[in-house]
Design an enzyme around this catalytic site. Structure first.
Site, mmCIF file in Angstrom:
data_model
loop_
_atom_site.group_PDB
_atom_site.id
_atom_site.type_symbol
_atom_site.label_atom_id
_atom_site.label_comp_id
_atom_site.label_asym_id
_atom_site.label_seq_id
_atom_site.Cartn_x
_atom_site.Cartn_y
_atom_site.Cartn_z
ATOM 1 N N GLU A 153 5.878 9.784 2.975
ATOM 2 C CA GLU A 153 5.493 8.427 2.573
ATOM 3 C C GLU A 153 4.466 8.483 1.442
ATOM 4 O OE1 GLU A 153 4.359 4.116 4.508
ATOM 5 O OE2 GLU A 153 3.814 5.920 5.627
ATOM 6 N N TYR A 165 -5.787 1.602 8.750
ATOM 7 C CA TYR A 165 -6.868 1.991 7.840
ATOM 8 C C TYR A 165 -8.203 1.730 8.525
ATOM 9 C CZ TYR A 165 -3.499 2.485 4.045
ATOM 10 O OH TYR A 165 -2.457 2.894 3.252
ATOM 11 N N ASP A 172 0.798 -1.226 0.000
ATOM 12 C CA ASP A 172 0.000 0.000 0.000
ATOM 13 C C ASP A 172 0.828 1.272 0.000
ATOM 14 O OD1 ASP A 172 0.718 -0.419 2.861
ATOM 15 O OD2 ASP A 172 -0.571 1.335 3.159
#
Length: 715
Positions: free
Chosen positions: A553, A233, A81
């Site tokens: 990031e 998440y 991800d």
């Protein structure tokens, strides 16, 4: 009166300045095609599993080849991800949905830029994984790896020593949000693949229907079932994903059942109740509302028109809030004009919002409709110009009374009521300049400077969020790695920050990575082209530091909307084709790369004569090659050329399985892939058949002599 008389001639002088600034501004437009090319490379850098022969990001290797084996299921593949190596299902599914949406709504643009092959490859890498993750109708594997153990280590994906536990959803462990988003992704991907691979499209649609049925019948939040995902998440609810999935299934099938679903559940699930300013991997309401507005604007609402109008009203709210035309209920912006919603990785929310503006602009344009906001009525082209906007007028009494803002000392730019003169009308700025003459000549000069430097430089064209990302911001920095002369070199990314396996074949241990690589002051040794980092703070500040993960990031969900958006903007900008700049070598500091010396060329029309040059021709072969040099530039004393090769079927029969031999190829090539045979290349799957009189194109970049292209085989 004398003051007014002198001021009356001022607009004439300003018009002269305006023309000059317009000319220079037009010359400095962004190369969205180059940004698109790099964005697609990022998805290849994020691949998990066995990498294909045509992998372009060469510093990556195979990884996660045993994923799912502990649970007896094949979960090899998919995407990491972000800068770690967990395969989180929710953001991965949203990524595939957004890639697919771009390929659907901007199909003409993506094809025109010769990027449909790479785009479908990026989508398929995700959907192939989802097919594996859905082995039974009511089972969906939602995650591989866990963030806690993964974040304990700083390793390359190829070296992973962390646990690779897999986590699933089933009837007893529901996850309607994750399953709903996965169903949406599969449905959207089925539309994207339909013109190129109908059987694969049908397979995706079968999975989409089953997963949606599972999500709807067994309801619950996925992070209650996969609790280790919650820290990374966390879901705010699953109602939006159920509506979102149904909307995509309606678009894919035209089955009224799904349209009736979003209408019948519009109130209970919040579809017509929630007015939002965010569209993201977690909150789908704005995207849902835009998607259903398309149905209404196309006149296909029928008996459901009334409810669809309520959905559109909420879509309008989102647009007006971002456009700063929402009667004070606007989305927050930075002083530099960037949409700012979250401290952590804010740019992912910017790209998704900008994408929605691009598609909504098209929907309005086709329907010959306008966006009616409380503060203005906007044409479709104005919706696309997703702009920064703040107050335009500051009365003298306000300026002189604010304790934190001393306008008499020239502190105008930091005054909260007048931080962005670029959004004011010309008459407003003239008025303010005249007013301020009564208080301070310095204030008048400050306003004039702002008018020239800010207003005129963006005259007739608002600052797009995409432009901010690519460098039109207070830091003059591109937040897309590899684009432009100044971009982040310390992205918070394990694989990019550690030397590749070809350079350092020995294992980099879990703790060793932190000790030897994580805190190195040097830039990342591997090129993470197309990575959209988290972005600047609420004050447009940015620190290019690998340990600053909130800002440096990258995420796949942040880059995904850029594929469709950059395609749209590149064609809109009148610059079809590949990027005009050779990808720069990745280096440790922004200034260490050689600077390209621009070479002036005639307009593209003048290059038509070069297409007459027959690159390769045999009278008895039904294929002709036409070659063109479309651009050239100098780097370090060497001239590089961008070569465009058109392959045309001049016969009256379709040609399949065409393979080419390319000799003396020294640079990068786009639009064609290497095979297992040396010097042998083939077109992507969606171009396997070359119909009579049709063409296929590929591009390569290299210095020195051109490559030699010939036919290897065909049917």
């Amino acid at each position: 009166q004398a003051r007014m008389a002198g001021f009356a001639s001022f607009p004439c002088l300003l018009l002269v300045l305006l023309v000059g600034f317009e000319a220079s501004s037009a010359a400095a437009s962004f190369d969205y095609g180059d940004a698109l090319d790099k964005s697609l490379l990022f998805f290849e850098a994020q691949r998990s599993g066995k990498l294909p022969a045509r992998q372009r990001v060469k510093w990556r290797g195979d990884s996660g080849l045993k994923d799912g084996s502990l649970q007896g299921v094949d979960l090899v593949g998919g995407y990491y991800d972000a800068g770690d190596h967990v395969k989180f299902g929710l953001p991965m599914a949203f990524t595939v949905t957004m890639l697919s949406w771009g390929a659907i709504d901007f199909r003409k643009e993506v094809v025109g830029l010769n990027q449909m092959g790479h785009t479908l490859d990026a989508i398929k890498w995700g959907t192939d994984y989802f097919i594996k993750a859905h082995p039974q109708p009511d089972v969906l594997w939602g995650q591989v790896g866990d963030g806690d153990s993964d974040h304990y280590c700083w390793q390359r994906a190829e070296d992973m020593t962390t646990p690779r536990n897999a986590y699933k959803l089933d009837r007893n462990h529901p996850g309607s949000d994750l399953a709903g988003e996965t169903a949406a992704a599969m449905a959207a991907a089925s539309i994207a693949f339909l013109p190129y691979d109908s059987s694969y499209s049908h397979l995706l649609l079968v999975h989409a229907k089953q997963i949606f049925s599972f999500a709807d019948r067994f309801r619950g939040s996925y992070d209650d079932s996969i609790q280790c995902a919650r820290q990374f998440y966390q879901s705010s609810g699953y109602m939006d994903e159920l509506l979102w999935a149904a909307a995509w299934l309606y678009r894919a099938t035209k089955d009224e059942y799904y349209l009736k679903y979003v209408v019948d559940n519009a109130v209970s699930m919040g579809g017509t109740g929630w007015a939002v300013k965010e569209f993201s991997w977690d909150n789908k309401y704005a995207g849902l509302q835009v998607l259903l507005s398309k149905v209404l604007l196309e006149g296909a609402g029928g008996a459901y028109t009334s409810t669809l109008q309520q959905y559109k009203a909420k879509a309008d709210y989102f647009m007006c809030a971002c456009q700063q035309k929402n009667n004070g209920y606007n989305a927050p912006m930075t002083p530099g004009g960037l949409l700012y919603l979250h401290e952590w990785n804010n740019l992912q929310y910017v790209t998704s919002a900008a994408f929605l503006h691009a598609v909504y602009s098209d929907y309005l344009s086709i329907a010959k409709a306008v966006l009616k906001c409380p503060d203005a009525q906007l044409q479709p082209q104005d919706v696309l110009k997703f702009a920064k906007s703040q107050a335009c007028h500051l009365a003298p009494t306000q300026s002189l009374s604010m304790p934190s803002c001393d306008a008499s000392k020239g502190d105008l730019v930091s005054c909260p009521a007048y931080t962005d003169p670029s959004t004011c009308t010309l008459s407003q700025m003239f008025r303010d300049m005249y007013i301020y003459q009564n208080y301070s000549h310095f204030i008048f000069q400050k306003l004039f400077d702002q008018l020239v430097l800010t207003r005129i430089s963006s005259w007739g064209r608002y600052i797009l969020q995409a432009d901010y990302i690519l460098g039109k911001n207070p830091k003059s920095m591109s937040y897309l790695v590899g684009y432009g002369p100044n971009y982040p070199f310390h992205a918070h990314h394990r694989g990019a920050s550690i030397a590749s396996m070809s350079v350092l074949p020995s294992l980099v241990g879990c703790v060793q990575g932190y000790e030897s690589w994580y805190r190195r002051p040097e830039g990342n040794p591997n090129a993470l082209f197309g990575a959209l980092v988290g972005g600047p703070s609420s004050n447009d500040e940015f620190s290019d530091d690998r340990t600053n993960y909130e800002q440096t990031e990258p995420t796949i969900s942040g880059t995904a909307p850029l594929v469709g958006l950059f395609s749209k903007l590149q064609i809109l900008n009148g610059h079809p084709g590949y990027h005009t700049e050779r990808p720069r070598p990745y280096s440790t500091t922004p200034d260490s790369s050689p600077k390209a010396e621009p070479v002036l060329h005639p307009q593209p029309a003048y290059w038509i004569q070069h297409f007459a040059f027959l690159f390769h021709y045999y009278a008895d072969v039904p294929v002709k090659f036409f070659h063109a040099i479309t651009e050239s530039w100098r780097v370090g004393g060497l001239t590089y050329y961008r070569h465009k090769v058109i392959v045309k079927n001049v016969s009256k029969k379709p040609i399949t399985d065409l393979k080419l031999t390319i000799e003396n190829l020294k640079g990068s090539v786009w639009g064609i892939y290497p095979t297992q045979e040396k010097k042998t290349y083939e077109f992507p799957q969606w171009l396997k058949v070359l119909k009579p009189d049709s063409e296929a194109t590929f591009v390569y970049v290299q210095g020195g002599p051109q490559a030699k292209v010939s036919i290897k085989s065909y049917h």
